[in-house]
Design a protein around this motif. Structure first.
Motif, mmCIF file in Angstrom:
data_model
loop_
_atom_site.group_PDB
_atom_site.id
_atom_site.type_symbol
_atom_site.label_atom_id
_atom_site.label_comp_id
_atom_site.label_asym_id
_atom_site.label_seq_id
_atom_site.Cartn_x
_atom_site.Cartn_y
_atom_site.Cartn_z
ATOM 1 N N ASN A 95 17.837 7.920 4.645
ATOM 2 C CA ASN A 95 18.731 7.114 3.206
ATOM 3 C C ASN A 95 17.657 6.068 2.860
ATOM 4 O OD1 ASN A 95 19.419 5.073 5.315
ATOM 5 N ND2 ASN A 95 21.186 4.869 4.508
ATOM 6 N N ASN A 96 16.522 6.185 3.217
ATOM 7 C CA ASN A 96 15.578 5.031 2.545
ATOM 8 C C ASN A 96 14.939 5.999 1.346
ATOM 9 O OD1 ASN A 96 15.931 3.438 4.627
ATOM 10 N ND2 ASN A 96 13.946 3.509 5.448
ATOM 11 N N GLY A 139 19.745 2.847 2.099
ATOM 12 C CA GLY A 139 19.443 2.018 3.327
ATOM 13 C C GLY A 139 18.381 1.086 2.776
ATOM 14 N N THR A 140 17.110 1.593 2.754
ATOM 15 C CA THR A 140 15.837 0.734 2.117
ATOM 16 C C THR A 140 15.460 1.104 0.835
ATOM 17 O OG1 THR A 140 15.329 -0.064 4.264
ATOM 18 C CG2 THR A 140 13.835 -0.369 2.659
ATOM 19 N N GLY A 141 15.543 0.576 0.049
ATOM 20 C CA GLY A 141 14.936 0.907 -1.549
ATOM 21 C C GLY A 141 13.561 0.282 -1.449
ATOM 22 N N ILE A 142 12.637 1.421 -1.880
ATOM 23 C CA ILE A 142 11.183 1.091 -1.931
ATOM 24 C C ILE A 142 10.707 0.900 -3.322
ATOM 25 C CG2 ILE A 142 8.950 1.802 -1.346
ATOM 26 C CD1 ILE A 142 10.424 3.689 0.836
ATOM 27 N N ASP A 143 10.333 -0.388 -3.615
ATOM 28 C CA ASP A 143 9.743 -0.418 -5.108
ATOM 29 C C ASP A 143 8.163 -0.656 -4.967
ATOM 30 O OD1 ASP A 143 9.581 -1.782 -7.445
ATOM 31 O OD2 ASP A 143 10.230 -3.661 -7.128
ATOM 32 N N LEU A 144 7.854 0.266 -5.864
ATOM 33 C CA LEU A 144 6.173 0.371 -5.947
ATOM 34 C C LEU A 144 5.674 -0.570 -6.967
ATOM 35 C CD1 LEU A 144 6.125 4.315 -5.750
ATOM 36 C CD2 LEU A 144 6.181 2.664 -3.765
ATOM 37 N N SER A 145 6.149 -1.586 -7.249
ATOM 38 C CA SER A 145 5.696 -2.436 -8.275
ATOM 39 C C SER A 145 4.219 -3.078 -8.112
ATOM 40 C CB SER A 145 6.807 -3.494 -8.749
ATOM 41 O OG SER A 145 7.826 -2.953 -9.360
ATOM 42 N N ASN A 146 4.165 -3.435 -6.552
ATOM 43 C CA ASN A 146 2.954 -3.905 -6.263
ATOM 44 C C ASN A 146 1.378 -3.082 -6.292
ATOM 45 O OD1 ASN A 146 4.375 -6.721 -6.090
ATOM 46 N ND2 ASN A 146 4.800 -6.300 -4.074
ATOM 47 N N LEU A 147 1.690 -1.943 -6.594
ATOM 48 C CA LEU A 147 0.759 -0.842 -6.053
ATOM 49 C C LEU A 147 0.038 -0.616 -7.567
ATOM 50 C CD1 LEU A 147 2.604 1.219 -3.594
ATOM 51 C CD2 LEU A 147 1.241 -0.611 -3.305
ATOM 52 N N ASN A 148 0.224 -1.024 -8.593
ATOM 53 C CA ASN A 148 -0.770 -0.902 -9.742
ATOM 54 C C ASN A 148 -0.314 0.439 -10.159
ATOM 55 O OD1 ASN A 148 -1.924 -3.559 -9.663
ATOM 56 N ND2 ASN A 148 -3.343 -2.827 -8.047
ATOM 57 N N SER A 172 1.047 -1.088 -0.042
ATOM 58 C CA SER A 172 0.010 0.128 -0.174
ATOM 59 C C SER A 172 1.034 1.257 0.092
ATOM 60 C CB SER A 172 -0.787 0.202 1.358
ATOM 61 O OG SER A 172 -0.073 0.256 2.482
ATOM 62 N N LEU A 173 0.310 2.248 -0.325
ATOM 63 C CA LEU A 173 1.114 3.736 -0.198
ATOM 64 C C LEU A 173 1.496 4.243 1.291
ATOM 65 C CD1 LEU A 173 -0.748 5.801 -3.223
ATOM 66 C CD2 LEU A 173 1.825 4.908 -3.129
ATOM 67 N N GLU A 174 0.382 3.796 2.097
ATOM 68 C CA GLU A 174 0.742 4.034 3.419
ATOM 69 C C GLU A 174 2.118 3.613 3.956
ATOM 70 O OE1 GLU A 174 0.629 6.079 6.859
ATOM 71 O OE2 GLU A 174 -0.678 6.687 5.166
ATOM 72 N N GLU A 175 1.978 2.015 3.556
ATOM 73 C CA GLU A 175 3.057 1.362 3.991
ATOM 74 C C GLU A 175 4.596 1.812 3.168
ATOM 75 O OE1 GLU A 175 4.917 -3.300 3.851
ATOM 76 O OE2 GLU A 175 2.909 -2.850 2.835
ATOM 77 N N ALA A 176 4.337 2.264 1.928
ATOM 78 C CA ALA A 176 5.531 2.608 1.340
ATOM 79 C C ALA A 176 5.936 4.006 2.154
ATOM 80 C CB ALA A 176 5.258 2.739 -0.040
ATOM 81 N N TYR A 177 4.834 4.956 2.648
ATOM 82 C CA TYR A 177 5.493 6.322 2.901
ATOM 83 C C TYR A 177 6.004 6.048 4.290
ATOM 84 C CZ TYR A 177 5.032 11.025 4.475
ATOM 85 O OH TYR A 177 5.303 12.264 4.832
ATOM 86 N N GLU A 178 5.540 5.144 5.076
ATOM 87 C CA GLU A 178 6.073 4.892 6.687
ATOM 88 C C GLU A 178 7.565 4.491 6.450
ATOM 89 O OE1 GLU A 178 3.316 2.091 8.485
ATOM 90 O OE2 GLU A 178 1.844 3.406 8.822
ATOM 91 N N ILE A 179 7.731 3.418 5.460
ATOM 92 C CA ILE A 179 9.044 3.105 5.379
ATOM 93 C C ILE A 179 9.900 4.102 4.862
ATOM 94 C CG2 ILE A 179 10.367 1.285 4.202
ATOM 95 C CD1 ILE A 179 7.946 -0.519 3.855
ATOM 96 N N LEU A 180 9.474 4.860 3.906
ATOM 97 C CA LEU A 180 10.166 5.928 3.362
ATOM 98 C C LEU A 180 10.673 6.893 4.539
ATOM 99 C CD1 LEU A 180 11.409 7.803 1.148
ATOM 100 C CD2 LEU A 180 9.006 8.697 0.819
ATOM 101 N N MET A 181 9.795 7.239 5.587
ATOM 102 C CA MET A 181 10.163 8.198 6.457
ATOM 103 C C MET A 181 10.833 7.818 7.822
ATOM 104 S SD MET A 181 8.737 10.838 5.280
ATOM 105 C CE MET A 181 9.089 12.212 6.560
ATOM 106 N N LYS A 182 11.235 6.369 7.734
ATOM 107 C CA LYS A 182 12.131 5.819 8.903
ATOM 108 C C LYS A 182 13.096 6.159 9.133
ATOM 109 C CE LYS A 182 9.279 1.565 9.647
ATOM 110 N NZ LYS A 182 9.248 0.129 9.753
ATOM 111 N N ARG A 183 14.084 6.220 7.989
ATOM 112 C CA ARG A 183 15.519 6.542 7.835
ATOM 113 C C ARG A 183 15.634 7.506 6.563
ATOM 114 N NH1 ARG A 183 19.114 1.270 7.946
ATOM 115 N NH2 ARG A 183 17.419 0.793 6.450
#
Length: 264
Positions: free
Chosen positions: A25-26, A43-52, A12-23
């Motif tokens: 260098n995410n 740090g963490t690369g966030i791939d949005l491929s599952n969000l259509n 979900s976008l909310e999950e992606a945003y939460e991870i983005l804001m954790k560090r």
């Protein structure tokens, strides 16, 4: 080459945003085409491929382009090729090669505000808004002038109207970044002259646009508008070209594009 410590694919976008804001260098990653050209520790690369978000949709008022849509998708889209004199497909069709265009995403290109971006200058010539997860929908021009803030670009919205737009660029070689690029749109008698790769990010030559919109479209005024654009815009030098050369190229490309778009 960049270093990636972890890769996640949120649901979900909310999950992606939460991870983005954790560090700090995410980051959200697209195709990583431009990341590979530099050195960066992620740090963490966030791939949005599952969000259509790989989509190009037409509604009654807008064309919506998802963040994970590739440049190749833009190039071959029958929806985009119907509108705006096909400027979106035209601006990306000569970028390096098909394999490269199959990787580069719209979201990464636009959110990064790359000065050399061929796509941004074409979008800027149209009535375009960007949709940010937290920042909401804002005009592309406003977004380009904002200070960087962490967010996720979700979609690009292009308003459907009668605009016809012409894209032009100059490169040292076909596979190189542009020395200068521009797009000029015409909607009735209103012109918008947009110039990028100065090498700064794309911007609107507002004085030149206003002049040509309010005067008879003839060779003399087209030449005058190209001169105004060169004087109001700021150009810089880098390894590809000097600011003086960019200024000279700008005058020539603006004149050529104005003559071409006026006949659309």
């Amino acid at each position: 080459m960049f270093t990636l410590m972890e890769l996640v694919q949120p649901q979900s976008l909310e999950e992606a945003y939460e991870i983005l804001m954790k560090r700090k260098n995410n980051i959200v990653i697209g195709g990583s085409a431009f990341l590979r050209m530099g050195e960066k520790r992620i740090g963490t690369g966030i791939d949005l491929s599952n969000l259509n978000l790989n989509l190009i949709e037409e509604t009654s008022d807008y064309i919506k382009i998802g963040a994970m849509t590739t440049l190749r998708d833009l190039e071959v889209s029958p929806i985009l090729n119907k509108y705006f004199n096909g400027v979106i497909g035209n601006c990306v069709k000569d970028i390096i090669g098909v394999q490269f265009r199959n990787v580069v995403t719209v979201g990464a290109s636009v959110f990064s505000k790359y000065g050399f971006s061929d796509l941004i200058v074409a979008l800027l010539s149209l009535d375009t808004e960007v949709e940010l997860y937290k920042g909401g929908r804002v005009k592309l021009e406003e977004f380009l002038n904002q200070k960087y803030e962490k967010d996720i670009l979700v979609k690009v919205h292009i308003k459907k109207n009668n605009s016809k737009s012409i894209y032009k660029c100059m490169r040292n070689s076909r596979s190189d970044y542009p020395i200068l690029n521009l797009a000029i749109s015409k909607d009735d008698n209103n012109f918008k002259i947009c110039v990028g790769a100065r090498p700064q990010r794309a911007t609107i030559a507002k004085e030149a646009s206003e002049f040509i919109s309010n005067n008879i479209l003839n060779e003399e005024n087209i030449l005058k508008a190209s001169e105004i654009a060169c004087e109001e815009l700021v150009f810089g030098s880098n390894m590809r070209a000097s600011k003086e050369y960019r200024k000279a190229i700008c005058k020539s490309l603006v004149k050529s594009a104005l003559m071409e778009v006026s006949s659309c």
